[in-house]
Design an enzyme around this catalytic site. Structure first.
Site, PDB file in Angstrom:
ATOM      1  N   GLY A   1      14.678   5.859  34.273  1.00 55.88           N
ATOM      2  CA  GLY A   1      14.294   4.442  35.222  1.00 55.88           C
ATOM      3  C   GLY A   1      12.699   4.235  34.951  1.00 55.88           C
ATOM      4  O   GLY A   1      12.377   2.996  34.960  1.00 55.88           O
TER       5      GLY A   1
ATOM      6  N   HIS B   1      23.464  13.169  25.579  1.00 56.91           N
ATOM      7  CA  HIS B   1      23.144  12.804  27.009  1.00 56.91           C
ATOM      8  C   HIS B   1      24.410  13.121  27.711  1.00 56.91           C
ATOM      9  O   HIS B   1      25.374  12.925  27.446  1.00 56.91           O
ATOM     10  CB  HIS B   1      22.791  11.346  26.931  1.00 56.91           C
ATOM     11  CG  HIS B   1      21.737  10.874  28.132  1.00 56.91           C
ATOM     12  ND1 HIS B   1      22.480  10.775  29.148  1.00 56.91           N
ATOM     13  CD2 HIS B   1      20.546  10.969  28.326  1.00 56.91           C
ATOM     14  CE1 HIS B   1      21.599  10.328  30.304  1.00 56.91           C
ATOM     15  NE2 HIS B   1      20.387  10.450  29.602  1.00 56.91           N
TER      16      HIS B   1
ATOM     17  N   GLY C   1      18.491  10.332  37.636  1.00 59.64           N
ATOM     18  CA  GLY C   1      18.692   8.716  38.348  1.00 59.64           C
ATOM     19  C   GLY C   1      18.689   9.066  39.700  1.00 59.64           C
ATOM     20  O   GLY C   1      18.968   8.156  40.481  1.00 59.64           O
TER      21      GLY C   1
ATOM     22  N   GLU D   1      17.761  18.095  30.548  1.00 55.11           N
ATOM     23  CA  GLU D   1      17.931  17.083  31.534  1.00 55.11           C
ATOM     24  C   GLU D   1      19.255  17.654  32.498  1.00 55.11           C
ATOM     25  O   GLU D   1      20.227  17.344  32.528  1.00 55.11           O
ATOM     26  CB  GLU D   1      18.566  15.847  31.073  1.00 55.11           C
ATOM     27  CG  GLU D   1      17.591  15.126  30.107  1.00 55.11           C
ATOM     28  CD  GLU D   1      17.974  13.837  29.980  1.00 55.11           C
ATOM     29  OE1 GLU D   1      16.838  12.885  30.166  1.00 55.11           O
ATOM     30  OE2 GLU D   1      18.906  13.090  29.782  1.00 55.11           O
TER      31      GLU D   1
ATOM     32  N   GLU E   1      25.336  11.302  30.409  1.00 56.01           N
ATOM     33  CA  GLU E   1      26.132  10.155  30.369  1.00 56.01           C
ATOM     34  C   GLU E   1      27.114  10.040  29.411  1.00 56.01           C
ATOM     35  O   GLU E   1      28.701   9.398  29.711  1.00 56.01           O
ATOM     36  CB  GLU E   1      25.315   9.008  30.752  1.00 56.01           C
ATOM     37  CG  GLU E   1      24.412   9.045  31.947  1.00 56.01           C
ATOM     38  CD  GLU E   1      23.064   8.449  31.988  1.00 56.01           C
ATOM     39  OE1 GLU E   1      22.990   7.427  31.172  1.00 56.01           O
ATOM     40  OE2 GLU E   1      22.149   8.810  32.846  1.00 56.01           O
TER      41      GLU E   1
ATOM     42  N   ASN F   1      14.276   6.294  27.286  1.00 59.72           N
ATOM     43  CA  ASN F   1      15.571   5.882  27.290  1.00 59.72           C
ATOM     44  C   ASN F   1      16.049   4.694  28.165  1.00 59.72           C
ATOM     45  O   ASN F   1      16.151   4.983  29.344  1.00 59.72           O
ATOM     46  CB  ASN F   1      16.527   7.454  27.688  1.00 59.72           C
ATOM     47  CG  ASN F   1      17.982   6.969  27.627  1.00 59.72           C
ATOM     48  OD1 ASN F   1      18.325   5.716  27.253  1.00 59.72           O
ATOM     49  ND2 ASN F   1      18.677   8.065  28.272  1.00 59.72           N
ATOM     50  N   TRP F   2      16.104   3.865  27.635  1.00 58.14           N
ATOM     51  CA  TRP F   2      16.027   2.460  28.356  1.00 58.14           C
ATOM     52  C   TRP F   2      17.869   2.234  28.782  1.00 58.14           C
ATOM     53  O   TRP F   2      17.865   1.273  29.462  1.00 58.14           O
ATOM     54  CB  TRP F   2      16.146   1.344  27.551  1.00 58.14           C
ATOM     55  CG  TRP F   2      14.355   1.282  27.300  1.00 58.14           C
ATOM     56  CD1 TRP F   2      13.488   2.192  27.542  1.00 58.14           C
ATOM     57  CD2 TRP F   2      13.683   0.200  26.652  1.00 58.14           C
ATOM     58  NE1 TRP F   2      12.233   1.535  27.125  1.00 58.14           N
ATOM     59  CE2 TRP F   2      12.329   0.650  26.445  1.00 58.14           C
ATOM     60  CE3 TRP F   2      14.033  -0.876  25.989  1.00 58.14           C
ATOM     61  CZ2 TRP F   2      11.326  -0.102  25.821  1.00 58.14           C
ATOM     62  CZ3 TRP F   2      13.131  -2.099  25.478  1.00 58.14           C
ATOM     63  CH2 TRP F   2      11.553  -1.434  25.250  1.00 58.14           C
ATOM     64  N   LYS F   3      18.543   3.005  28.223  1.00 58.16           N
ATOM     65  CA  LYS F   3      20.153   3.025  28.640  1.00 58.16           C
ATOM     66  C   LYS F   3      20.552   1.624  28.517  1.00 58.16           C
ATOM     67  O   LYS F   3      19.912   0.983  27.649  1.00 58.16           O
ATOM     68  CB  LYS F   3      20.070   3.655  30.394  1.00 58.16           C
ATOM     69  CG  LYS F   3      19.590   4.976  30.394  1.00 58.16           C
ATOM     70  CD  LYS F   3      19.842   5.904  31.553  1.00 58.16           C
ATOM     71  CE  LYS F   3      19.422   7.131  31.587  1.00 58.16           C
ATOM     72  NZ  LYS F   3      19.671   7.879  32.844  1.00 58.16           N
TER      73      LYS F   3
ATOM     74  N   SER G   1      14.495  12.104  36.683  1.00 57.90           N
ATOM     75  CA  SER G   1      13.459  11.598  37.511  1.00 57.90           C
ATOM     76  C   SER G   1      12.009  11.738  37.218  1.00 57.90           C
ATOM     77  O   SER G   1      11.094  12.081  38.209  1.00 57.90           O
ATOM     78  CB  SER G   1      13.873  11.970  38.824  1.00 57.90           C
ATOM     79  OG  SER G   1      15.285  11.489  39.232  1.00 57.90           O
TER      80      SER G   1
HETATM   81  P1  13P Z   1      15.719   9.324  35.245  1.00 62.64           P
HETATM   82  O1  13P Z   1      14.260   9.089  34.450  1.00 62.64           O
HETATM   83  O2  13P Z   1      16.309   7.642  35.411  1.00 62.64           O
HETATM   84  O3  13P Z   1      16.227  10.249  35.944  1.00 62.64           O
HETATM   85  O4  13P Z   1      16.826   9.311  33.617  1.00 62.64           O
HETATM   86  C1  13P Z   1      16.773  10.289  32.815  1.00 62.64           C
HETATM   87  C2  13P Z   1      17.530  10.212  31.687  1.00 62.64           C
HETATM   88  O5  13P Z   1      18.647  10.401  31.887  1.00 62.64           O
HETATM   89  C3  13P Z   1      16.817  10.223  30.472  1.00 62.64           C
HETATM   90  O6  13P Z   1      17.617  10.214  29.193  1.00 62.64           O
END
Ligand code: 13P
Length: 256
Positions: A236, A96, A174, A168, A98, A10-12, A214
């Protein structure tokens, strides 16, 4: 029941289309011809078209990070399932944390998106997970069960092979804090129990449940060796080919 590992990046809100092209090519050369692990990248909408061309000849699948529940029409700024299908997108991340946190997505909205996705033959990667407060107050399983039940209300058993879940924990995203292998397994096993209640034992057994939060090459072996952890949704560590493909390698070891 053997479930194929899925490692999804997931490159966000990272990487322009130009930057994405470089990363896709690197991932293609490191992991684009192996078939023991399913690999998926989820760039931003603006990078989907270019990325789609670049993965056409490789085994890497393309995913989107969100989608409108509506089929078309006056919804400024939205992207429909049909638009994603037209770019050969296979997976779509929905729910997600977020999106829940910053864009007020509720279980009900997420449910509509999931149903719209499967109607268009897209595979939802449906995200669930508790906040730190919820974990500390002992309500993790209750919160996650409610998210699963409400998010999947009305989901047809006939489309069960298109469904992927991603656990998650919000406090692990993150932050560099990862759930321990045992914490992840406990929640994954509970999610599978709910899926079996909803869809029956064999369907529940067939659904892949990814871990996200993470995850990196250093902790992937332990997490992926848990019986109900069927892959990872990587934030990340999906932004460099070396880290991302290091996790793909860990999944390869786990299924060897
Ligand atoms: P991180 O791997 O940066 O913690 O993010 C996880 C995530 O939200 C994947 O959708």
């Amino acid at each position: 029941m053997s479930r194929k590992y899925l490692i999804a990046g997931n490159w966000k809100m990272n990487k322009t289309a130009t930057e994405a092209a470089d990363l896709v090519q690197e991932i293609n050369s490191l992991a684009g011809s192996q078939t023991s692990v399913q690999v998926c990248i989820c760039p931003s909408f603006t990078a989907l078209s270019k990325s789609s061309e670049l993965v056409e000849e490789s085994e890497v699948f393309l995913g989107a990070q969100d989608m409108s529940p509506e089929p078309s029409g006056a919804f400024t700024g939205e992207v429909s399932a049909e638009m994603l299908r037209d770019l050969y997108v296979t997976f779509v991340i929905l729910g997600h944390s977020e999106r829940r946190q910053y864009f007020n997505e509720t279980n009900e909205v997420i449910n509509r998106k999931i149903l719209a996705a499967i109607q268009n033959n897209l595979k939802p990667i449906f995200c669930i997970g508790e906040t730190l407060d919820e974990r500390e107050s002992g309500s993790t399983l209750e919160v996650v069960r409610t998210q699963v039940r409400e998010g999947l209300a009305g989901y047809p058993s006939s489309a069960i092979e298109n469904l992927v879940l991603a656990y998650e924990p919000v406090w692990a995203i993150g932050t560099g804090k990862t759930a321990t292998d045992e914490m992840a397994q406990e929640v994954h096993a509970d999610i599978r129990k709910v899926l079996k209640e909803m869809f029956g034992d064999s369907a529940g057994d067939s659904v892949r449940i990814l871990y996200g939060g993470s995850m990196k090459p250093e902790n992937a072996d332990g997490l992926l060796s848990q019986p109900d952890v069927d892959g990872g949704l990587i934030g990340g560590a999906s932004l460099t080919s070396r880290a991302f493909c290091g996790i793909v390698d860990a999944a390869g070891r786990a299924c060897a």
